[in-house]
Design a protein around this motif. Structure first.
Motif, short mmCIF file in Angstrom:
data_model
loop_
_atom_site.label_atom_id
_atom_site.label_comp_id
_atom_site.label_asym_id
_atom_site.label_seq_id
_atom_site.Cartn_x
_atom_site.Cartn_y
_atom_site.Cartn_z
N ALA A 4 0.51 -1.21 -0.05
CA ALA A 4 0.09 0.21 0.09
C ALA A 4 0.71 1.21 -0.11
CB ALA A 4 -1.02 0.46 1.10
N LEU B 24 0.39 4.68 -1.27
CA LEU B 24 -0.28 5.32 -1.05
C LEU B 24 -0.80 5.86 0.14
CD1 LEU B 24 -0.71 8.11 -3.53
CD2 LEU B 24 -3.16 6.63 -3.73
N PRO B 25 -1.09 4.97 0.65
CA PRO B 25 -1.31 5.70 2.01
C PRO B 25 -0.33 5.31 2.67
CG PRO B 25 -2.99 4.35 1.20
CD PRO B 25 -2.01 3.93 0.57
N ALA C 245 0.45 8.99 2.01
CA ALA C 245 0.10 9.88 2.39
C ALA C 245 0.59 9.80 3.91
CB ALA C 245 -1.62 9.53 2.43
N LEU D 24 0.33 9.06 17.28
CA LEU D 24 -0.48 7.83 17.75
C LEU D 24 -1.65 7.44 17.20
CD1 LEU D 24 -0.82 6.01 20.70
CD2 LEU D 24 -1.84 8.40 21.44
N ASP D 25 -2.85 8.28 16.38
CA ASP D 25 -3.90 8.16 16.04
C ASP D 25 -3.47 8.26 14.11
OD1 ASP D 25 -5.06 8.36 18.18
OD2 ASP D 25 -6.14 10.10 18.37
N LEU D 26 -2.89 7.96 14.18
CA LEU D 26 -2.37 7.64 12.53
C LEU D 26 -2.43 6.36 12.14
CD1 LEU D 26 -0.15 9.76 10.62
CD2 LEU D 26 -1.57 8.22 9.24
N LEU D 27 -2.95 5.87 11.38
CA LEU D 27 -2.94 3.80 11.53
C LEU D 27 -1.99 4.04 10.77
CD1 LEU D 27 -4.15 1.94 12.72
CD2 LEU D 27 -6.02 1.96 11.34
N GLN D 28 -2.09 3.92 9.64
CA GLN D 28 -1.07 4.20 8.50
C GLN D 28 0.37 4.31 9.21
OE1 GLN D 28 -2.19 2.73 5.98
NE2 GLN D 28 -0.02 1.86 4.99
N ASP E 149 3.14 3.15 10.73
CA ASP E 149 3.59 2.58 11.57
C ASP E 149 4.68 1.23 10.47
OD1 ASP E 149 3.24 1.61 14.22
OD2 ASP E 149 1.33 1.05 14.22
N HIS E 150 3.20 1.48 9.51
CA HIS E 150 3.91 0.94 7.74
C HIS E 150 4.94 2.18 7.24
CE1 HIS E 150 0.64 -2.67 6.88
NE2 HIS E 150 1.05 -2.33 7.67
N HIS F 258 1.20 -4.82 13.73
CA HIS F 258 2.20 -2.96 13.08
C HIS F 258 2.36 -2.77 14.19
CE1 HIS F 258 -1.97 -1.20 14.09
NE2 HIS F 258 -1.83 -2.66 13.88
N ARG G 216 6.63 -4.33 7.97
CA ARG G 216 5.27 -3.73 8.64
C ARG G 216 5.35 -3.31 10.27
NH1 ARG G 216 1.88 -8.98 6.92
NH2 ARG G 216 1.98 -8.05 4.01
#
Lengths: 391, 391
Positions: free
Chosen positions: B45, B47-48, B51, B92-96, B98-99, B255, B278
Motif C-alpha cells: 500500500a 500511497l497510504p 500520505a 498515535l492516532d494515525l493508523l498507517q 507504523d507501516h 504492526h 510492517r
C-alpha cells in the motif's frame, strides 16, 4: 439498492493547533444508494484515509477499500456486515483501511435507517434508546488555575460529570499532577463525577502511573483513562490491581474487534471506550458492546469531534440501560459545531440520547461545511486518480 | 549527523494481478544524512504510506510521520530508538504510521551501518550472523497438479524447505485441501520440510481449520501458518491445543511490538513471523526477536518482496543460532528482482545469511527501479504538498 457512490470531504480549521483536540479537522463521508443519502465520519488523518479508499491495488489482500464497497447490494443489516467482512478480507494488509471503513460503515447505517424509516439503534436490535449522562470532555489547563476554571465552567453549564485530559498531565512531576487533580475536583464541586484521561503519557511505565493513584483516590476520580498505549495490556493489568476501587478505562485506539476484546480480556479495565470512527464503524462497535455486556465491562463511547460522530457513537450502546456515561465534547472547534445542522442537545435533566429519527438523525450543514472544505487531488503514474467531488 | 531528507519511491509492475503476491509493487525509502544514504522498504500500500508521511496535522497526537523524523540527530543506535518512539507518540492516532515508519527505520539502520562501517546485525548486538535455511515461498497452484510441479521445481532448485500458501487452499472442501497438501508433499519428496500458509482464510473458525489437521499430520507439515486473522488469539490457542505436534505460525500482521507480544503470549504459536516492513522496522522486529527468545518461540522473518526487504528482515534474528528457518521468495516479479543490484544468494549448502558488509549490504539498482517508478503528486487545499522527487 446498489451502492452508487461514496464520497469523502476533508474539512479543516484554517489553522490546526498542536493540541490534543480532535475537532480541528474531519473526514465527512457521503454514501448514495437507491435515492437515499447516508452520512458518516472517519476519525482523524483525512488524507491517509482517502488514500486507503482509492489507492491502486498492491495484491489480492491489499486492495483499496473502494473495491469492496462500490456497487455492492445494500438492502438490510446483513449487507453492512457482509461489506465490512469483505473490506477486512480484501484490505487485510492495508493498515489504514479500518479507519476508512469506519466512516463508510457509519454512513451505510445512516442510509439504511433512512430507507427503512428506523433509527439505527433499532436496526441494531435495541428496543429503547436510554438516557445517557454526558460528561464534559475538556483538556487540562496549562495551570491548575485554568483547570479549576474549566471545572467550574462545566458545572455552571450543568454537567454532572467532566473528564480532564492531556495537556501537561503526567508530563512533569507527580506533585504537579496532584495539583491538577485537586483543581479539577474543586472546580467540579464535591458531587461532580471526575474522570481523568492520561492520554497514554506513561506508554507502559506502571511505576510512574502508580505514583498518581493516591491523588486519584483523594480526589475520588471515577476512572483513569489511557495511562498507557492501547497495546500495553500487561501494564494495564498490573495497574488495575494496584488501583483498587479506581477503575481503568481505555480502548479508543482499537481499530478492530480483536483489539477491543483483548483489552477487555487481558487488561483489567472497568470501562471500554470505543470510537466508531476508528474501530470499523457502528457494526464493530456494536460487537464490542455485546462483548462488554458479556464480560461485565462498562461500554463508553469515545467521541471528540462532531455531533454526527456523537450520534454514531451512541448507537452501539443506546439500549444498554446501565451503561449511562457518555463522552460529550464541550470545547469543539467551530468546524465541528457548524458542520451539522442539528445537534444532540442535553434535555432538562442534562441527559442526551441517541435520537428516535430515522438513521442517525443528524443532518450535515453543507453550506457551513463548504467553508472548511479542503479539496484533495491525487495523481498516480500521471493519472488523476482522485479529486474531491462537489459538496 | 542530522537527517536531511527522506524520500519515497513507489515502484509497481505495469499490471498488478489479483493474486497473493506481495512483490508486485514496492515503496522504496531513501534517507540522507551526513553525506550517507540509507535505503529501506515499506511493505504494501505505497500511497497510504506516503500520505502518512506528509499529510497535514490533525492534532497533537495525529501528526505526519515526517514531523518526527526530518532534522533529527542520527549519531547512534539510541537515536533510531528515540525517533521511533517519537513517531509512535506524535502519530498515535494515525493508523498507517507504523507501516511508513517501518521503511524509514530500515533506511536509518542501513545509513548508520554505512556510517559506522558495521553490518546492522552487529549494531543490534549480535556477534555472528548465522546461516539460515531458506524456504521457497510459493503460492499453491490452482490444481494439485500445479502444486506438485511447484514442489518439484523447489526441490530441483535445491531448496530443503518450501512453503505453500494462499491460492485455493481452505476455500473449497477439506478433501481439496488434502489433495493440495499431498501434492505439495509429493513434490518436495519425503525429506523436504513442508510449511503451509492458510492466508487467514478461516478468519476465526476453529472447527473448519481443525478439519485440515489430519491431512497436515499425514503430510508431516512443520507448521500451519495464519489459519486465522492476526487478532484471533483465542482461535489460535484453541487450534494449537488440537494441533499436537504440528506448530502454528503467525504474526506477519503485527504492526507494533504489542501485537507480536500478545500473539506470543496468548495464541500458542510455535513460530512468530515478523515483517520488518510492517512492524515498525528493524528496531521493533529486534524487540520481538528478544521476546521470542525469552518465551521459547522461534522467530522467522516474513518477506515477500525484494532482497533489500530480505536483508532487513534477516538482521533482527541473524545472531539466533537455533532459529534457522527463513522465508525466501522464489517467484518474485521482475520489479522485486531488478530493483536491487545485488542479491542474497544461497551458498553451496543452500543457506543464506545476513551479509557482513556495512549497513544492510544491498544496493538498489536505480536505473532498473526507474523503469517501475510511479510518480505521485498530492495537492491539498490547492497546495502541492507532495511530488515524487527524482530517483
Amino acid at each position: 439498492m446498489k451502492i452508487e457512490s461514496v464520497d469523502f470531504f476533508y474539512l479543516s480549521m484554517p489553522e490546526v493547533l498542536d493540541i490534543g483536540d480532535g475537532s480541528q479537522d474531519a473526514l465527512l463521508v457521503r454514501v448514495r444508494a437507491g435515492g437515499f443519502e447516508g452520512w458518516g465520519e472517519c476519525e482523524a488523518a483525512p488524507l491517509p484515509s482517502i488514500a486507503a479508499w482509492m489507492c491502486p491495488r498492491s495484491h489480492s489482500a491489499c486492495k483499496p477499500v473502494r473495491d469492496s464497497v462500490l456497487g455492492q447490494t445494500l438492502d438490510g443489516v446483513a449487507d453492512i456486515t457482509r461489506i465490512g467482512n469483505l473490506v477486512r478480507e480484501n484490505s487485510l494488509d492495508l493498515l489504514q483501511a479500518d479507519h476508512t471503513l469506519s466512516g463508510v460503515d457509519i454512513a451505510l447505517w445512516d442510509l439504511l435507517g433512512k430507507k427503512l424509516g428506523q433509527p439505527v439503534w433499532k436496526l441494531l436490535g435495541y428496543k429503547q434508546s436510554f438516557a445517557k449522562t454526558p460528561y464534559a470532555s475538556v483538556l487540562f489547563g496549562d495551570t491548575p488555575q485554568e483547570t479549576l476554571k474549566k471545572g467550574r465552567a462545566a458545572t455552571a453549564a450543568g454537567y454532572r460529570a467532566a473528564k480532564f485530559g492531556w495537556g501537561p498531565f503526567g508530563r512533569t512531576t507527580v506533585a504537579a499532577d496532584r495539583d491538577q487533580l485537586h483543581a479539577a475536583r474543586e472546580g467540579l464541586g464535591a458531587d461532580g463525577l471526575l474522570l481523568v484521561d492520561a492520554g497514554t503519557v506513561w506508554v507502559d511505565d506502571v511505576a510512574r502511573a502508580a505514583q498518581v493513584l493516591p491523588a486519584l483516590h483523594e480526589t475520588r476520580a471515577l476512572w483513569l483513562e489511557e495511562p498507557f498505549v492501547s497495546g500495553a495490556l500487561d501494564a494495564y493489568k498490573a495497574l488495575s490491581i494496584q488501583a483498587g476501587s479506581l477503575k481503568l478505562a481505555g480502548g479508543e485506539g482499537a481499530h478492530n474487534i480483536w483489539m477491543a476484546r483483548h483489552m477487555m480480556q487481558h487488561s483489567g479495565v472497568g470501562y471500554i471506550q470505543i470510537d466508531c470512527g476508528r474501530i470499523g464503524g457502528i457494526s464493530v462497535a456494536k460487537q464490542a458492546a455485546d462483548d462488554a455486556v458479556a464480560r461485565g465491562v462498562t461500554f463508553v463511547n469515545h467521541t471528540f469531534t462532531s455531533h454526527l460522530a456523537l450520534s454514531a457513537s451512541l448507537q452501539p450502546f443506546a439500549g444498554l440501560e446501565k451503561d449511562v456515561i457518555c463522552e460529550y465534547p464541550v470545547e469543539p472547534k467551530p468546524l465541528a459545531v457548524e458542520m451539522t445542522a442539528n445537534h444532540l442537545k442535553r434535555d432538562a435533566n442534562g441527559s442526551v440520547r441517541a435520537p428516535d429519527t430515522p438513521g442517525l438523525g443528524i443532518t450535515p450543514d453543507l453550506l457551513a461545511a463548504k467553508k472548511y472544505l479542503v479539496p484533495v487531488e491525487i495523481t498516480v503514474g500521471g493519472k488523476a486518480l482522485y479529486s474531491t467531488p462537489p459538496l
